[in-house]
Design an enzyme around this catalytic site. Structure first.
Site, PDB file in Angstrom:
ATOM      1  N   CYS A 328      57.479 -52.383 -15.306  1.00  0.00           N
ATOM      2  CA  CYS A 328      57.311 -53.591 -14.604  1.00  0.00           C
ATOM      3  C   CYS A 328      56.085 -54.142 -15.125  1.00  0.00           C
ATOM      4  O   CYS A 328      56.064 -54.760 -16.074  1.00  0.00           O
ATOM      5  CB  CYS A 328      57.570 -53.404 -13.068  1.00  0.00           C
ATOM      6  N   HIS A 435      62.437 -50.105 -12.033  1.00  0.00           N
ATOM      7  CA  HIS A 435      61.904 -49.038 -10.981  1.00  0.00           C
ATOM      8  C   HIS A 435      62.829 -47.963 -10.780  1.00  0.00           C
ATOM      9  O   HIS A 435      64.049 -48.391 -10.335  1.00  0.00           O
ATOM     10  CB  HIS A 435      61.316 -49.694  -9.766  1.00  0.00           C
TER      11      HIS A 435
END
Length: 501
Positions: A328, A435
């Site tokens: 991310c 994630h």
């Protein structure tokens, strides 16, 4: 109408989240439909529900303990700090806006209808709702228009268990001092006290417990021992960050000031041969076997921090020798550039670490979705990641695109215009927006096996289990411990039906 009980603490990190999870597990084991609730959570870790809504991971952990699907109504307000004086305010799973602390303090009372609506929705499902407070109910500067501690307890007429942390010392002063700072009405809600994180012979506490009960006029419901339970708990972050054990495999996670969603590395922490270190200086970094750049709530600010303290240069140097993996915000940092034309973070343009051929443009709109599939083909030292199954989620501000006309290796088949799978530089550097990509343990096993092979060591494959199975055992351990050390008959006696003011 659901019955309720609330767990409040004398301070942050007193163990509220664990105790709520443990109670949820016990009530579930006893045959009740149970759900957690926290009206407002301030956290760096978040989760995306099936509906694409964002909530705090502490309530996700508690929902797992309760055996139910996480729902955003369990955590209607989420505050994600963006700097030292403000947060991104998320209401009912969607970003409202960024607010300075003073502005939010004045605004929060307007969110009471959202809190009540979320709680009533949860009542449609649950027989018992276990509520978690935040910080301390005796913070004088925060009591006005309180919506998360005694204000919430009054809102739904909840009895309160007050928890103190003996591990940090002064537990009797914590508990008695908190009671003394409550109003009579608030104090009357406190039905029991819990001394948490105790180590040693409980009998040495007897004089203190007797004094506490006499002066506080509230019974001690239990003395809970310090538990080495490995769960995604906001209350254990300090201990986790400071953990410095030695393992055969050394993983370094960059701990920048606005680190977020570092739950991505929990699966590695359960492995006995692996040490996960959270590092914030070059001296702490040393020479690990792999470096992870985790998520960030301020990608540009955290990259600047790395640049100024020398970590960027150190990681770039290590990338010639060992794998570097960004997730991310960390993935965005590894690219060629980050642009922020709308002032989402710092504004302007910033050169990236230039280890991956991508450019990122930050945007006001947030990507929130669950995703699953297989890791697409990647080259380099971790090429065995190709084809590994994953089940995760994306949560980020901004879009990334290839900065050159290079082959779109790693692009997901159904979303080729977005780099939402895993990409690599063909050698040591990898990045992904996903994630939870390691939670199935398959991808984690590839990384550990690669490092073990490189170092010529053996690892115990039986220790690399499904993270879901591992957590289920941890929830049962937690419940077993609470049953032994809490007066559960007294806890059941405290439950009462929710009512509204």
């Amino acid at each position: 109408m659901a019955k309720v009980i609330m767990v409040q603490g004398t301070m942050s990190n007193s163990g509220k989240s664990f105790l709520v999870a443990g109670l949820c597990r016990i009530f579930r084991q006893d045959g009740y439909r149970v759900a957690p609730f926290k009206s407002q959570n301030m956290a760096l870790n978040s989760y995306i529900t099936d509906e694409g809504l964002e909530m705090g991971r502490a309530q996700v952990m508690q929902a797992e303990a309760a055996g139910i699907k996480p729902m955003v109504c369990m955590n209607p307000i989420l505050l994600k700090p963006t700097n030292n004086t403000g947060s991104q305010v998320i209401v009912n799973g969607r970003v409202l806006k960024n607010m300075p602390a003073r502005e939010y303090f004045a605004y929060k009372k307007t969110l009471i209808p959202d809190i009540k609506k979320a709680f009533k929705k949860l009542e449609e499902y649950a027989d018992i709702i276990v509520i978690e407070g935040a910080g301390s109910p005796a913070e004088i500067n925060l009591k006005e228009n309180d919506i998360v501690n005694m204000g919430l307890a009054h809102m739904v007429d909840a009895p309160v268990l007050l928890v103190g942390d003996i591990d940090r010392g002064g537990v009797f002063a914590q508990l008695l001092g908190t009671l003394m700072l409550l109003t009579d009405e608030e104090k009357n809600r406190v039905c029991g006290l819990i001394i948490n994180k105790f180590r040693g012979d409980k009998t040495i506490l007897d004089p203190g417990i007797q004094m506490l009960e006499e002066r506080g006029r509230v019974p001690v419901t239990g003395v809970v021992p310090y538990m080495d339970v490995q769960l995604e708990d906001e209350d254990s972050l300090t201990e986790r960050f400071d953990k410095k054990t030695d393992g055969l495999i050394d993983i370094a996670v960059i701990r920048y000031p606005r680190i977020s969603n570092f739950t991505d590395f929990n699966v590695f922490e359960q492995m006995s041969e692996v040490t996960v270190r959270y590092v914030s200086t070059v001296n702490e970094l040393r020479h690990p076997d792999i470096v992870f750049l985790p998520g960030s709530k301020n990608t540009m600010g955290d990259l600047l921090w790395m640049r100024q303290n020398g970590l960027e240069a150190a990681v770039k140097k290590l990338s010639c020798e060992i794998p570097v993996f960004g997730i991310c915000g960390g993935y965005q940092m590894l690219g060629a550039s980050i642009a922020d034309p709308d002032g989402v973070e710092e504004g302007g343009y910033m050169r990236g670490m230039e280890l991956l051929p991508i450019d990122t443009v930050l945007k006001d709109s947030k990507t929130r979705l669950q995703t699953s599939g297989e890791i697409a083909h990647v080259d380099g030292v971790l090429s065995r990641l190709s084809g590994c199954h994953f089940l995760g989620y994306e949560i980020h501000m901004g879009k990334s695109a290839y900065s050159t006309a290079s082959d779109e290796q790693g692009a997901c088949a159904d979303r080729k215009n977005e780099l939402n799978n895993v990409i690599s530089d063909g050698r040591n550097v990898y990045g992904s927006y996903i994630h939870g990509i390691f939670d199935t343990a398959e991808a984690a096993r590839v990384i550990v096996d690669y490092i073990a092979d490189k170092k010529g060591i053996d690892v115990n494959d039986s220790a690399i289990v499904s993270y879901k199975s591992f957590k289920e055992k941890q929830y049962d351990r937690l419940a077993d411990t609470l049953r032994e050390y809490l007066d559960m008959d007294a806890v059941y006696g405290m439950l009462r039906e929710a009512k509204y003011d």
